[in-house]
Design a protein around this motif. Sequence first.
Motif, PDB file in Angstrom:
ATOM      1  N   VAL A  46      37.393  37.175  22.441  1.00  0.00           N
ATOM      2  CA  VAL A  46      37.440  37.059  23.896  1.00  0.00           C
ATOM      3  C   VAL A  46      38.011  35.703  24.300  1.00  0.00           C
ATOM      4  N   ALA A  47      37.524  34.641  23.666  1.00  0.00           N
ATOM      5  CA  ALA A  47      38.024  33.297  23.973  1.00  0.00           C
ATOM      6  C   ALA A  47      39.489  33.153  23.585  1.00  0.00           C
ATOM      7  N   GLU A  48      39.879  33.760  22.471  1.00  0.00           N
ATOM      8  CA  GLU A  48      41.285  33.725  22.047  1.00  0.00           C
ATOM      9  C   GLU A  48      42.175  34.347  23.119  1.00  0.00           C
ATOM     10  N   ASN A  49      41.795  35.523  23.592  1.00  0.00           N
ATOM     11  CA  ASN A  49      42.615  36.228  24.573  1.00  0.00           C
ATOM     12  C   ASN A  49      42.636  35.522  25.922  1.00  0.00           C
ATOM     13  N   ARG A  50      41.475  35.011  26.319  1.00  0.00           N
ATOM     14  CA  ARG A  50      41.385  34.323  27.611  1.00  0.00           C
ATOM     15  C   ARG A  50      42.322  33.111  27.647  1.00  0.00           C
ATOM     16  N   SER A  67      47.959  37.286  36.966  1.00  0.00           N
ATOM     17  CA  SER A  67      46.801  38.141  37.270  1.00  0.00           C
ATOM     18  C   SER A  67      45.912  38.324  36.045  1.00  0.00           C
ATOM     19  N   ALA A  68      46.521  38.411  34.868  1.00  0.00           N
ATOM     20  CA  ALA A  68      45.734  38.541  33.636  1.00  0.00           C
ATOM     21  C   ALA A  68      44.899  37.292  33.403  1.00  0.00           C
ATOM     22  N   ALA A  69      45.503  36.111  33.613  1.00  0.00           N
ATOM     23  CA  ALA A  69      44.778  34.862  33.404  1.00  0.00           C
ATOM     24  C   ALA A  69      43.646  34.700  34.414  1.00  0.00           C
ATOM     25  N   ILE A  70      43.912  35.021  35.683  1.00  0.00           N
ATOM     26  CA  ILE A  70      42.877  34.907  36.717  1.00  0.00           C
ATOM     27  C   ILE A  70      41.725  35.865  36.425  1.00  0.00           C
ATOM     28  N   THR A  71      42.057  37.099  36.014  1.00  0.00           N
ATOM     29  CA  THR A  71      41.021  38.081  35.677  1.00  0.00           C
ATOM     30  C   THR A  71      40.199  37.612  34.488  1.00  0.00           C
ATOM     31  N   ALA A  72      40.867  37.061  33.477  1.00  0.00           N
ATOM     32  CA  ALA A  72      40.170  36.622  32.272  1.00  0.00           C
ATOM     33  C   ALA A  72      39.194  35.490  32.556  1.00  0.00           C
ATOM     34  N   TYR A  73      39.532  34.630  33.511  1.00  0.00           N
ATOM     35  CA  TYR A  73      38.679  33.476  33.800  1.00  0.00           C
ATOM     36  C   TYR A  73      37.741  33.687  34.985  1.00  0.00           C
ATOM     37  N   ALA A  74      38.224  34.394  36.027  1.00  0.00           N
ATOM     38  CA  ALA A  74      37.438  34.492  37.262  1.00  0.00           C
ATOM     39  C   ALA A  74      36.975  35.896  37.587  1.00  0.00           C
ATOM     40  N   GLY A  75      37.436  36.893  36.841  1.00  0.00           N
ATOM     41  CA  GLY A  75      37.014  38.261  37.090  1.00  0.00           C
ATOM     42  C   GLY A  75      38.041  39.061  37.866  1.00  0.00           C
ATOM     43  N   SER A  76      37.976  40.380  37.717  1.00  0.00           N
ATOM     44  CA  SER A  76      38.963  41.257  38.326  1.00  0.00           C
ATOM     45  C   SER A  76      38.838  41.293  39.848  1.00  0.00           C
ATOM     46  N   GLY A  77      37.625  41.133  40.379  1.00  0.00           N
ATOM     47  CA  GLY A  77      37.445  41.175  41.827  1.00  0.00           C
ATOM     48  C   GLY A  77      38.228  40.077  42.526  1.00  0.00           C
ATOM     49  N   PHE A  78      38.141  38.868  41.986  1.00  0.00           N
ATOM     50  CA  PHE A  78      38.872  37.746  42.569  1.00  0.00           C
ATOM     51  C   PHE A  78      40.372  37.957  42.429  1.00  0.00           C
ATOM     52  N   ALA A  79      40.814  38.428  41.261  1.00  0.00           N
ATOM     53  CA  ALA A  79      42.244  38.650  41.038  1.00  0.00           C
ATOM     54  C   ALA A  79      42.799  39.695  41.999  1.00  0.00           C
ATOM     55  N   GLY A  92      48.390  43.218  35.326  1.00  0.00           N
ATOM     56  CA  GLY A  92      47.747  41.988  34.876  1.00  0.00           C
ATOM     57  C   GLY A  92      46.234  42.061  34.913  1.00  0.00           C
ATOM     58  N   VAL A  93      45.697  42.646  35.982  1.00  0.00           N
ATOM     59  CA  VAL A  93      44.234  42.810  36.085  1.00  0.00           C
ATOM     60  C   VAL A  93      43.730  43.701  34.958  1.00  0.00           C
ATOM     61  N   ALA A  94      44.435  44.810  34.709  1.00  0.00           N
ATOM     62  CA  ALA A  94      44.031  45.717  33.633  1.00  0.00           C
ATOM     63  C   ALA A  94      44.091  45.017  32.269  1.00  0.00           C
ATOM     64  N   LEU A  95      45.135  44.230  32.049  1.00  0.00           N
ATOM     65  CA  LEU A  95      45.263  43.477  30.792  1.00  0.00           C
ATOM     66  C   LEU A  95      44.123  42.477  30.628  1.00  0.00           C
ATOM     67  N   GLY A  96      43.917  41.651  31.672  1.00  0.00           N
ATOM     68  CA  GLY A  96      42.879  40.631  31.591  1.00  0.00           C
ATOM     69  C   GLY A  96      41.497  41.208  31.404  1.00  0.00           C
ATOM     70  N   ARG A  97      41.237  42.329  32.094  1.00  0.00           N
ATOM     71  CA  ARG A  97      39.915  42.967  31.984  1.00  0.00           C
ATOM     72  C   ARG A  97      39.712  43.541  30.573  1.00  0.00           C
ATOM     73  N   ALA A  98      40.680  44.329  30.090  1.00  0.00           N
ATOM     74  CA  ALA A  98      40.529  44.981  28.784  1.00  0.00           C
ATOM     75  C   ALA A  98      40.491  43.976  27.647  1.00  0.00           C
ATOM     76  N   ALA A  99      41.207  42.863  27.805  1.00  0.00           N
ATOM     77  CA  ALA A  99      41.298  41.881  26.717  1.00  0.00           C
ATOM     78  C   ALA A  99      40.111  40.939  26.655  1.00  0.00           C
TER      79      ALA A  99
END
Length: 439
Positions: free
Chosen positions: A267-271, A321-333, A362-369
Amino acid sequence: MTESRLVLRIFTRAFIVLVLSVPLIILLLALQTNAIIAPGPTLTAEEVRRIESLIVDNAPTDLETTSLQTLSLSEAELNLLIRYSLELLDLNEIIGGQVMLADQGLKAQLSAPLWRPQVPLWLNLGADFSNQSKSLDLNSLQLGSMNIPANLVAELLEHIRQAYLVNNPAYDDLQQLASSVQSIEIQDGRLQLDLLWEPALIARISDQARYYMISSDDQLRIKQHYQLLHEVLAAVPESTRAISLNTLLVPLFAAAEQRTGDAFDPVAENRTLFLTLAMYVNEEDVERLLGSTVAADLPRARQIEVRVQRRQDLAQHIVSSAAITAYAGSGFAEILSTTKEAYDARYRSGYSFSDLTANAVGVALGRAATESPDSARIMQQRLARLTDESEYLPQVGNNQDGISEADFNTLYRDNATEYQQRLNEIETLVYAKPLFAER
């Protein structure tokens, strides 16, 4: 031992116990069995749209130019933004907060549970502010059933400032941001705030906030990702003007998959990988992530334009969007995505469903990863074996881009059902792609 000495010893022990117990006594006096402000419910779709409108209505017309900006918010709007902030921090179901406006000032209240659910105790805070001389002045602070005079609060805050903040560059910028507020007035049930919008200051504060989000372990991961990024780009022919996002996704996630196999946190690697990619694809310097000291020994990666479906903006939307989702969550993104499109419709290039599609990817990527270690490993495997951009992005066109605010309102604002249906169609198309197949 004489009787007088025995009495003195007992008194001394009792006094020591009392002194040591003062903080606990104060805490116990502050606690209450009920919340004065109940935690708010999850925001509805209509409330989310209202927040998007508030952001756009109060945003500067030009984000890159210094300007005097006026924000005007009602009590209901302020409380809606408070609920949104608590929801972003994943606290909306726990903490309750609200403000109440009056012509003479403002009252703020907050309720936070302690030791929930075993013991129903709440810490209730209240603050009274007066609106004098176009500013807000703290009159008193309530801690549970205790009233703390403003002068004591001011002394405590000054002590904290002197002890911990005066030599902190981030604090200096926040002080400058506070001083950019020209006036605050409460009239006719609205809070009006005039501030000097300074893009350079906002950018510095944003960079510092991003820097503080990154732990020392994450910094090491980012350095590894960036070093590999440098090596991949060095192998690209000098004559190449642009590359596909896949040129970076495949080798970086292949390396992440290898490190995860060596007992690294997937998770940390992907984020951190998405954060590194977003920095590069948006043509920012690595110092903005790591600071000049940590980044000093890194070679600078050659800058090449990164595209998806031959468009740089789509690649930028996806990785951001992937980076924002990975760090702040999909709702914020998601709310950031639709708010930006509303802002573009009013002030820039117009509303773009292509951009929204890339944001959804991007949201889907960040969430799934990043949603779980197992999901993170699966996404590493899939991203390391990509062969075509169509595996994650539906084909987009320009026929529904550049929609002005007036045209958008005509088409969708008065027909929220049709607009939501359009968003649902985009999400369906995205999740039908092979990369997001059931894991």
